[in-house]
Enzyme design. Structure first.
Site, mmCIF file in Angstrom:
data_model
loop_
_atom_site.group_PDB
_atom_site.id
_atom_site.type_symbol
_atom_site.label_atom_id
_atom_site.label_comp_id
_atom_site.label_asym_id
_atom_site.label_seq_id
_atom_site.Cartn_x
_atom_site.Cartn_y
_atom_site.Cartn_z
ATOM 1 N N HIS B 132 -4.841 -40.275 -43.541
ATOM 2 C CA HIS B 132 -4.676 -39.783 -44.910
ATOM 3 C C HIS B 132 -6.019 -39.525 -45.594
ATOM 4 O O HIS B 132 -6.072 -39.454 -46.815
ATOM 5 C CB HIS B 132 -3.845 -40.756 -45.765
ATOM 6 C CG HIS B 132 -2.391 -40.814 -45.400
ATOM 7 N ND1 HIS B 132 -1.925 -41.364 -44.241
ATOM 8 C CD2 HIS B 132 -1.282 -40.387 -46.064
ATOM 9 C CE1 HIS B 132 -0.595 -41.289 -44.198
ATOM 10 N NE2 HIS B 132 -0.177 -40.693 -45.280
ATOM 11 N N GLY B 183 -3.080 -34.966 -41.286
ATOM 12 C CA GLY B 183 -1.781 -35.505 -40.900
ATOM 13 C C GLY B 183 -0.806 -35.450 -42.061
ATOM 14 O O GLY B 183 0.397 -35.302 -41.871
ATOM 15 N N HIS B 184 -1.320 -35.600 -43.257
ATOM 16 C CA HIS B 184 -0.494 -35.446 -44.461
ATOM 17 C C HIS B 184 -1.152 -34.379 -45.321
ATOM 18 O O HIS B 184 -2.236 -34.572 -45.857
ATOM 19 C CB HIS B 184 -0.379 -36.756 -45.234
ATOM 20 C CG HIS B 184 0.710 -36.741 -46.278
ATOM 21 N ND1 HIS B 184 0.908 -35.692 -47.157
ATOM 22 C CD2 HIS B 184 1.678 -37.650 -46.567
ATOM 23 C CE1 HIS B 184 1.929 -35.960 -47.951
ATOM 24 N NE2 HIS B 184 2.421 -37.138 -47.613
ATOM 25 N N HIS B 260 8.696 -34.652 -42.078
ATOM 26 C CA HIS B 260 8.495 -35.351 -43.349
ATOM 27 C C HIS B 260 8.516 -34.345 -44.504
ATOM 28 O O HIS B 260 7.732 -33.398 -44.537
ATOM 29 C CB HIS B 260 7.145 -36.059 -43.274
ATOM 30 C CG HIS B 260 6.848 -36.987 -44.399
ATOM 31 N ND1 HIS B 260 6.185 -36.583 -45.529
ATOM 32 C CD2 HIS B 260 7.118 -38.303 -44.568
ATOM 33 C CE1 HIS B 260 6.049 -37.616 -46.359
ATOM 34 N NE2 HIS B 260 6.608 -38.678 -45.775
ATOM 35 N N GLU B 312 11.822 -39.881 -43.402
ATOM 36 C CA GLU B 312 11.687 -39.374 -44.762
ATOM 37 C C GLU B 312 11.673 -37.861 -44.768
ATOM 38 O O GLU B 312 10.886 -37.237 -45.493
ATOM 39 C CB GLU B 312 10.387 -39.897 -45.414
ATOM 40 C CG GLU B 312 10.227 -41.395 -45.332
ATOM 41 C CD GLU B 312 8.949 -41.899 -45.995
ATOM 42 O OE1 GLU B 312 9.018 -42.897 -46.717
ATOM 43 O OE2 GLU B 312 7.881 -41.268 -45.791
ATOM 44 N N CYS B 330 9.028 -37.499 -54.733
ATOM 45 C CA CYS B 330 7.866 -36.660 -54.430
ATOM 46 C C CYS B 330 8.250 -35.374 -53.718
ATOM 47 O O CYS B 330 7.586 -34.347 -53.883
ATOM 48 C CB CYS B 330 6.875 -37.419 -53.542
ATOM 49 S SG CYS B 330 5.908 -38.643 -54.423
ATOM 50 N N CYS B 408 3.692 -43.587 -54.158
ATOM 51 C CA CYS B 408 3.374 -42.176 -54.368
ATOM 52 C C CYS B 408 4.141 -41.558 -55.523
ATOM 53 O O CYS B 408 3.623 -40.690 -56.239
ATOM 54 C CB CYS B 408 3.642 -41.385 -53.082
ATOM 55 S SG CYS B 408 5.254 -41.694 -52.353
ATOM 56 N N CYS B 409 5.404 -41.965 -55.695
ATOM 57 C CA CYS B 409 6.260 -41.256 -56.647
ATOM 58 C C CYS B 409 5.914 -41.494 -58.118
ATOM 59 O O CYS B 409 5.888 -40.530 -58.906
ATOM 60 C CB CYS B 409 7.726 -41.601 -56.400
ATOM 61 S SG CYS B 409 8.310 -41.153 -54.736
#
Lengths: 646, 646
Positions: B132, B183-184, B260, B312, B330, B408-409
Site C-alpha cells: 500500500h 497493489g491498491h 476487490h 470484498e 468506500c 478506510c470508510c
C-alpha cells in the site's frame, strides 16, 4: 415396543427391493473397491490397507482421517444386513477375512484402531475430544452385533467384546480409570446393542456412564488437554467446543439441540436406547425435549438437520437456509435412528412421520440412482455456479461425488438401506405395530402367539396398502398402524377372513390407528392413505421460506429441476391455484410420480437493465416437479424445493 | 466538461447543509480525536502517533494497518474542503502542524510512509502487491491538492510533489526503475489531480504508466515475489490474486469488473481521468465497457458494489445477495468518483443517475445521523442475530461502529460530503450542466462570460427546483439539466427575466435536458421532477430479489425497519396495490418523507409447528418505510429493502 430385526423381515417392495438390490449388487462391491483404492478418479480411501498394515499383512503407512476405520465398520454392517436376508458365500468369505484381519490388528489388551496403531502409537486414549477412538469402537461394535445376528458367527462379536471390555477397563468411575467420554458419540448406541446381543449388563452400564459423565466440571476435555501438556487447548471450535460435541451440560439437562448434528443425534439415539433398556425416565424426558426442539425449530422439510456449514451443526431456531445449509446425509440417518428409538420408548406416529420424512427425502437424496455417487450435504436450492463457489465445495455441489476424504456418508447409506426392513414393524406383548409402509412380510410373536404379517401394495404410487395378519391361531392383540401426519382422509377397512371389507373399528391414538380384537388367520386390513399433491408452508419464523411453498405428495417432498423447467427456477411463481396433476412415469428416474402444475415467469423486455419500475407482467408456464431424492441424476443443473407462491 | 470545484460552490441546501455542518462541526473533530486515540471504546487508531513518531516528535512504535497513514490523508482532505468554503483558523492550524509533521517524517529522497519508516525500514518498494505504499502516496497527494486549492498554501503540495517525484524516480519504463504498479490503486487519480493542479506533465505520464503496465507478463507481482526470495507467493487470494487487484489483463482489455471493489473503481476512476486529460479513446472505451458491466450486472439497488465478503469484491453477474453482500461504503464512494469522471468524459445523465443512487443510499447509509458511527458494509436485509453470526461481524452488523481496525470508510465519508458541492455543476466552453439537485450557487464561466448559477428548492421533499442563471451579460450557451432516469413526467418551464413561466424549448439528449439560447440575467428555469413512491423490480436474473420489490421515491431507496414495522419483516407481503401515501415528518430521522402502504402478514395458529399444509390465510397490516440511508439510527433492529410482493 421392540423393533423386529431387519433379518427377520423379507422386503418385497417395488421401491425398496430395488434399493436393497442396489446395495447388495452395486454399492457394497463398489465401496469395497473404493476402500481398496481400485476406483480411479475418486478420493483416496486406503481404509482396507490401513487394517491390513496394522494386522501385519502388508507393509505401508497409515493414510486418511483418524476415523478411517469407521468406513470399514459401516461397510461391514451393510454386508451383515445383506447376508441376513440372503447368504452370499463369496461376500461372506471377504467379510470373514476382513474380520480376521481386524482380529490380527487388535492389540493383546483388546485395543483396536489403525490410526493409533500405525501413526500415533504412543497417544492412545490421550485426546478423546479429537481422536475418534470410541467412535471407531462404536461403529465396529455395531457391525459386529449385526454380523452376529445376521450370520450367527461369533468371531467378530468376540473381537469387539474384547474391545469393549478393554474400553470398560479404561473408562469408568473407578479410581485410575479415565473419567471421560467420546468426542464423537456413537459408542452409546453400540454398547446398548452389544448389551442386547450378549446380555452382559456391564455394557449397558458403560453406555450410561458415558452419557452421564458428559457435561461434568471440571471438564474432561480440559483435563485431557492439561494432561497432554496443552492446557487451554479447546480445539478448532474454541469456546464453542463444549456445545460442538454436546458436552456443555449434563445430558439430562440438555433441552436445545446444539453443535455438530451427527454427534448430537447419535448421542440422543444412545440416550433413548439407555432410557428404554434401563427404563430411565429422566433420560426419556431429556430425549423428548430435544426431539421437540429439533423437529419444531431446526429441521428442513426434507428431514435435513444441521444448518451451519462451519461446524456441520445446528444453528439458531428457524435458521433454515435453502442454499447454504449443511443437512449432512449422516445427520438425517442419525435422525432416523433416533426417531426409531423414540418410537420404541413410547410409540407415537410423529416419530415415524419424521423418520419417513428424513428417509424418503434428505437421506435417499444422498445416493445416486446408480449407487455410485453420494451427496454429503443436501441443499434445497442449488444453482451449480453458486455451490461451486462455496468454501466447502469439496463436500457440497450440484453433483454427487464418488467418494470423499471424509467418507462417513456413503457406507452409512449402505447400512441403513440394507437394514430398512428393521424399521417396518415392532412388537410388544400385546401389540403389533406397522411403522413404515414397505411391502414385506415377517414372522413375529405377539399376544403370545406366532403370527405372520404381510404388507403389500405400492405405497408411493397410490397410498393403498393391504395388511394381512395371520396368527397361528386366533389371538387377541392390538394392531397398530401409523396414520401419517401428512395424510388427510385416511381410511381403513377390515376384510375379516372370508368376508367382504367393512369399516374397521378402532381409533387413532398418538398417530397410530389401534385395532384391538381377536385376529384370525386370513384377516386383512385395507388401508387407504390418499396422497394428492399438496403445498407445504413453513412457519413464518422461517425467514428463508417466506412467500414460498414446498410441493409434496405423501411422504415425498418434490422439487423443480432445471432439466424439466429450464434455468432460473427462482423466477417461477406458482399459481394461486396451481391445478396440480400427477402422472406415474415408469421410465423416469427409476419410476416416479411426477407432478405438473400452473405457474408464471416474469415477462421479458428487460433489455439488459438491472432494475426498473415494477410492472408485474408475467407469462404463464407449466412446471414439472419430481421427488427431491431423485434430483441430480440427469446431469448438473439447478434444483429448488421452496418455490415462490403467487 | 469540467466539474466546478467544490470550493467554488456555496451549498445552501436543507438536506446537504446539515451534512456539511456535521462534517465540519462533528465528524472532523471526532475523527481527529479517534486518530489521536482519545475516544474510549472504539478500535485503536494510532494514526497520528505513527506520523509524530516517524517525524521524531514522539517516541514509540508503529501500530495499525500498513495503510494507517491513509486515514490521516483522507481526514486532511476533508479538512481542506471544509476550509475551502469557510476558513477556520484553529482547524487550519491543526492541519498545518500535521502537514509540517508529515514533512518532518519525509525521507530526504521524498519517500513518505510511516509503516516502512518505523516498522519495516529495509523493505520499502519490495512488495507493492501488499505494501500500500503507492496507495498512501495517492491519498496524501489527493489531500495535498485539495489543501492547496482550498487554502492556496503550497507547503503540503510541495511535500507531495517531492514524494511524487521520488515515485517517478522509482517507477517507470527506464532501465533500473521498477516496472510496476500499485497493489491498491488510487495513485492514478491522485497523479491526474496533481497534474491538473501543477501542470507538470510527468505526473500524467506516470499515471498512464501505472495503468498501462498492469496486466503485462511476466507479472510484476511475481517478479517482485521472486526478488524477495518468495517465488510462488501469490498472497492471500492465491490464483485469484491477479483478478483481486485487477492486474489480470491490460486495463484497456478489461471488460468485466472483477476483484476487490474499491481497488477496481479507484482504478476505473484513474482510467477515466487519464482518458479525459490525455484524450485517450481506447481508455475511454474500456471505461465504458466496465461501466456497463458494473451497472448492468453487479450493483445493488442502493448503489452498493462488491458482493463477496471474502475478497470484498465483485461476484458473478446478478449475484446480488441482500443479507450477505459486502457493499463497502468506500466502494460506493469510489463508484461515485468514477461516475463523475465518466460524465466529464462524455456527459450522460446515466452517470449521475448512478452517482445519485449511490450517494443517497449506499454511501449515506455508511454514516449515522450523529456523524459518530459508521457502516463499513451496507447490507440490504438485516436481522441482528444473523449478522452477529457473520464471520466478518467486526465489519458488518446491525449497528454502526465508532471506528474500525481498517478505518478506510469513515474519513472517506468525511471527504466526500465536505466536497459534495463539487458534483453539482460542470462547464464547458459552450455549456453549463446541472448534475445533482443540491441547492447552491456558483460563479462560473461559460460561453466566454462569467455567470452565476443558483439552484434553489427542496429536492428530496417535492422534486421541484428553481435554476436561476445570471450571466454578466446576455450570452449564448447550452444549459444542461439532468433529468433523472427514475423520473416520469418531468417538466421544465422557463421564466425569462420579468416574464411568467412558459414551456421551455429544449430536448432531452442522453439524459440531459439541453436548452441552447441566449441567457440573460434574471432568467430562471422551474423544474418539476415528480417523485411519487414507486416500486422497483430487479431483473429476473437476480435470484435474491425474485418475488420482491424495493420501494423508492425520487433518488431514495426506502426500507422497512423493525422499529416501525415490528420484527420478522420477512413475513410482510406488500399488497398488489399497496396504496402508498407519503408524509413529510420533520421530527423523524432529521426530517424525512415516510411512505405508508398496505400489506399482509401470515395468519397465526401455528401452535409451534414448523411446517403445515398451506392455507394462505393472511391478515392485513400497514407498513411504514423510511429512506434506507437513515436506518439504524433508532437502536438495533431488523431492516429490509426488498420486500415480498403479493
Amino acid at each position: 415396543m421392540n423393533p423386529v430385526f431387519a433379518g427377520a423381515v423379507k422386503v418385497d417392495d417395488i421401491f425398496w427391493s430395488r434399493y436393497i438390490e442396489l446395495v447388495r449388487c452395486t454399492i457394497v462391491p463398489y465401496q469395497w473397491e473404493v476402500m481398496n483404492d481400485r476406483v480411479p478418479g475418486v478420493a483416496k480411501s486406503h481404509a482396507i490397507a490401513n487394517i491390513r498394515i496394522a494386522a501385519g499383512r502388508e507393509k505401508g503407512e497409515f493414510y486418511g482421517k483418524r476415523f478411517q476405520d469407521s468406513d470399514v465398520a459401516k461397510w461391514l454392517e451393510a454386508v451383515a444386513f445383506c447376508l441376513a436376508t440372503r447368504r452370499d458365500p463369496a461376500l461372506e468369505a471377504t467379510a470373514d477375512d476382513l474380520i480376521e484381519t481386524l482380529g490380527e490388528a487388535q492389540w493383546p489388551d483388546g485395543y483396536l484402531n489403525t490410526y493409533f496403531t500405525l501413526a500415533k502409537k504412543g497417544e492412545r486414549w490421550t485426546n478423546e475430544r479429537e481422536s475418534h477412538e470410541l467412535y471407531i469402537a462404536g461403529h465396529l461394535i455395531e457391525a459386529a452385533v449385526a454380523y452376529f445376528r445376521a450370520t450367527g458367527k461369533r468371531r467378530f462379536l468376540e473381537i469387539m467384546m474384547r474391545n469393549a471390555d478393554h474400553i470398560d477397563a479404561v473408562f469408568g468411575p473407578e479410581e485410575g480409570k479415565l473419567h471421560g467420554y467420546p468426542g464423537h458419540q456413537v459408542i452409546e448406541m453400540a454398547l446398548a446393542k452389544l448389551y442386547e446381543a450378549t446380555g452382559e449388563p456391564r455394557y449397558l452400564t458403560l453406555a450410561t456412564y458415558f452419557l452421564d459423565e458428559r457435561g461434568k466440571r471440571p471438564h474432561f476435555f480440559e483435563l485431557e488437554a492439561a494432561a497432554r501438556g496443552e492446557p487451554g487447548d479447546l480445539g478448532p471450535f474454541g469456546a464453542k467446543m463444549f456445545e460442538y460435541n454436546q458436552s456443555h451440560l449434563p445430558v439430562r439437562g440438555q433441552k436445545k439441540a446444539v453443535g455438530h448434528a451427527v454427534r448430537a443425534v447419535y448421542m440422543y439415539s444412545g440416550m433413548a436406547d439407555v432410557a428404554a433398556l434401563a427404563d430411565d425416565e429422566s433420560l426419556a424426558e431429556a430425549c423428548a425435549a430435544l426431539w421437540d426442539d429439533v423437529v419444531r425449530h431446526q429441521m428442513a422439510v426434507t428431514g435435513g438437520i444441521g444448518q451451519l456449514e462451519w461446524w456441520e451443526g445446528f444453528s439458531r431456531d428457524y435458521d433454515l437456509p435453502n442454499d447454504t445449509p449443511y443437512n449432512e446425509t449422516c445427520a438425517s440417518i442419525g435422525l432416523m435412528f433416533w426417531a426409531a428409538r423414540m418410537n420404541r420408548l413410547a410409540p407415537r406416529g410423529e416419530y415415524y412421520d419424521v423418520a419417513e420424512q428424513a428417509l424418503y427425502n434428505g437421506i435417499l437424496s444422498g445416493l445416486a440412482l446408480d449407487g455410485k455417487s453420494y451427496f454429503y450435504t443436501n441443499l434445497l436450492d442449488v444453482v451449480p455456479e453458486e455451490v461451486a463457489a462455496r468454501l466447502d465445495a469439496e463436500y457440497s455441489g450440484a453433483a454427487r461425488r464418488g467418494w470423499f476424504p471424509c467418507a462417513c456418508c456413503p457406507p452409512n447409506l449402505a447400512r441403513l438401506i440394507a437394514s430398512i426392513g428393521g424399521y417396518v414393524y415392532s412388537t410388544s406383548e400385546s401389540a403389533l405395530a406397522v411403522q413404515l409402509f414397505i411391502a414385506s412380510s415377517a414372522n413375529v410373536t405377539v399376544g403370545g402367539v406366532g403370527a405372520r404379517i404381510t404388507l403389500s401394495g405400492d405405497y408411493l404410487r397410490d397410498g393403498r396398502m393391504s395388511i394381512a395378519v395371520e396368527p397361528e391361531r386366533p389371538a387377541r392383540f392390538t394392531l397398530m398402524v401409523r396414520i401419517p401426519g401428512w395424510c388427510k382422509g385416511a381410511s381403513a377397512r377390515l376384510a375379516a377372513r372370508g368376508s367382504a371389507p367393512a369399516p374397521l373399528p378402532g381409533e387413532v391414538v398418538d398417530g397410530y390407528l389401534r385395532v384391538e380384537r381377536e385376529w384370525r388367520p386370513g384377516d386383512r386390513v385395507e388401508l387407504d392413505l390418499p396422497m394428492p399433491p399438496r403445498r407445504i408452508r413453513a412457519n413464518p419464523l422461517v425467514r428463508a421460506d417466506a412467500g414460498k411453498v414446498a410441493i409434496a405428495r405423501g411422504p415425498l417432498v418434490y422439487c423443480l429441476e432445471g432439466v424439466d423447467n429450464g434455468p432460473l427456477l427462482s423466477d417461477i411463481t406458482l399459481a394461486r391455484d396451481p391445478k396440480f396433476t400427477t402422472a406415474y412415469e415408469p421410465a423416469l428416474l427409476g419410476g416416479v410420480t411426477s407432478i405438473r402444475g400452473e405457474a408464471t415467469r416474469s415477462a421479458g423486455g428487460w433489455d439488459g437493465a438491472l432494475y426498473r419500475e415494477a410492472d408485474f407482467a408475467a407469462v404463464p408456464v407449466g412446471i414439472k416437479a419430481i421427488p427431491y431424492y431423485a434430483w441430480a441424476n440427469r446431469g448438473e443443473n439447478e434444483m429448488k424445493v421452496w418455490v415462490n407462491q403467487g
